[in-house]
Design an enzyme around this catalytic site. Structure first.
Site, PDB file in Angstrom:
ATOM      1  N   LYS A 171      -4.288  -2.193  14.272  1.00  0.00           N
ATOM      2  CA  LYS A 171      -3.665  -1.131  15.060  1.00  0.00           C
ATOM      3  C   LYS A 171      -4.262  -1.124  16.466  1.00  0.00           C
ATOM      4  O   LYS A 171      -5.476  -1.187  16.639  1.00  0.00           O
ATOM      5  CB  LYS A 171      -3.866   0.215  14.371  1.00  0.00           C
ATOM      6  CG  LYS A 171      -3.188   0.296  13.005  1.00  0.00           C
ATOM      7  CD  LYS A 171      -3.455   1.620  12.344  1.00  0.00           C
ATOM      8  CE  LYS A 171      -2.741   1.705  10.997  1.00  0.00           C
ATOM      9  NZ  LYS A 171      -3.322   0.803   9.987  1.00  0.00           N
ATOM     10  N   GLU A 215       0.835  -1.203   0.000  1.00  0.00           N
ATOM     11  CA  GLU A 215       0.000   0.000   0.000  1.00  0.00           C
ATOM     12  C   GLU A 215       0.872   1.255   0.000  1.00  0.00           C
ATOM     13  O   GLU A 215       2.054   1.208   0.332  1.00  0.00           O
ATOM     14  CB  GLU A 215      -0.923   0.002   1.212  1.00  0.00           C
ATOM     15  CG  GLU A 215      -0.188   0.070   2.537  1.00  0.00           C
ATOM     16  CD  GLU A 215      -1.037   0.658   3.647  1.00  0.00           C
ATOM     17  OE1 GLU A 215      -1.415   1.830   3.505  1.00  0.00           O
ATOM     18  OE2 GLU A 215      -1.290  -0.042   4.637  1.00  0.00           O
TER      19      GLU A 215
END
Length: 298
Positions: A155, A21
């Site tokens: 995360k 990404e």
């Protein structure tokens, strides 16, 4: 869609390719170091024997594989648009430059015929989502894209338990890479277990082949914890997260601005500890993804 010559040749020859990404380059790392780290990530993929394909939109054109000029543009241009799937049409039509998220990278990689994707941490359900309905577009995207995503869990700024529940509901398969515990990005153990464990790249490739045979349309999430000795001290992590969440509420930040704000908060208030952990975990994921991509070709 413009596929770089090296990537196209690798796909045509049946060699391993790993999608990467670009949001991590433009929004996840400090500008002064992001291009250098992006090259390190690509180097980690090459070190495992695979070909890296960093994905982005440059002047309205989807690029599957960036040259040095394109990578520098994504890293340094201050007006790069953070582009999830829903943004791609507008970004391309307006001729803008966009950094792809996990969702849009997975979608575009699949369109290009790439089977394996490496990132840092997966997006998920945000804290307080029962009231805000704030959930990353990564989750529904992975429910419809049959790609292997290597990540360091989600995360830790997110609601990890709720995210795992959503992955189960969406039938997104989850395996721990050499671990029975679900990693928490900066830390090895988020406090939750994983349902399955793969102990090698060959085992992950075998799961992918079985899924192909069954025609399953969802992604396979490969949760790879940050390496031993590289994780952030737990007390520092917990204290920084608590103060960051307080600052988030005080400033009224919501939506897609939450993650960049909290990552920047970690970088600033841990004096570089979280930044180094972020780099270490991404490099580890890139290596594992390259090994999986190569195992798929055998």
């Amino acid at each position: 869609m413009i596929i770089a010559d090296e990537v196209r040749s690798a796909l045509e020859d049946g060699r391993g390719v790993v999608a990467l990404e670009s949001t991590i380059i433009s929004h996840g790392l400090p500008t002064e170091s992001s291009a250098r780290v992006a090259r390190q990530i690509e180097h980690a993929v090459r070190g495992s024997g695979a070909v890296p394909a960093t994905i982005a939109v440059v002047d309205g054109q989807v690029r599957i594989g960036l040259d040095d000029a394109g990578l520098e543009r994504i890293a340094t241009d201050p007006v790069v648009v953070k582009s999830s799937i829903r943004d791609l049409g507008n970004v391309c039509a307006a001729g803008l430059t966009g950094a792809t998220t996990v969702a849009s990278t997975a979608y575009l990689a699949h369109r290009a015929g790439i089977r394996v994707f490496a990132t840092g941490g997966l997006g998920g359900v945000h804290r307080g989502a029962a009231h805000s309905f704030d959930e990353s577009a990564d989750l529904p995207a992975l429910a419809s894209v049959p790609i292997a995503l290597v990540c360091a869990g989600v995360k830790s700024i997110l609601d990890v338990g709720a995210t795992l529940e959503r992955l189960e509901t969406l039938s997104v398969e989850l395996v721990g890479y050499g671990t029975s515990r679900f990693p928490g990005f900066y830390i090895q153990d988020s406090g939750y277990a994983v349902p399955w464990v793969a102990r090698s790249a060959d085992e992950v490739a075998a799961v992918l082949r079985a899924r192909d045979g069954l025609g399953l349309p969802q992604a396979l999430v490969v949760a790879n914890p940050i390496a031993d000795g590289k994780e952030m001290p737990r007390d520092l992590h917990d204290a920084t997260l608590a103060s960051g969440l307080e600052a988030l509420a005080a400033q009224g930040i919501t939506g897609k601005d939450v993650t960049p704000f909290l990552l920047a908060w970690f970088h600033e208030h841990t004096h570089g500890v979280s930044l180094q952990a972020n780099i270490d975990l991404v490099l580890g994921n890139a290596q594992v993804a390259g090994e999986v991509a190569c195992a798929l070709t055998r």
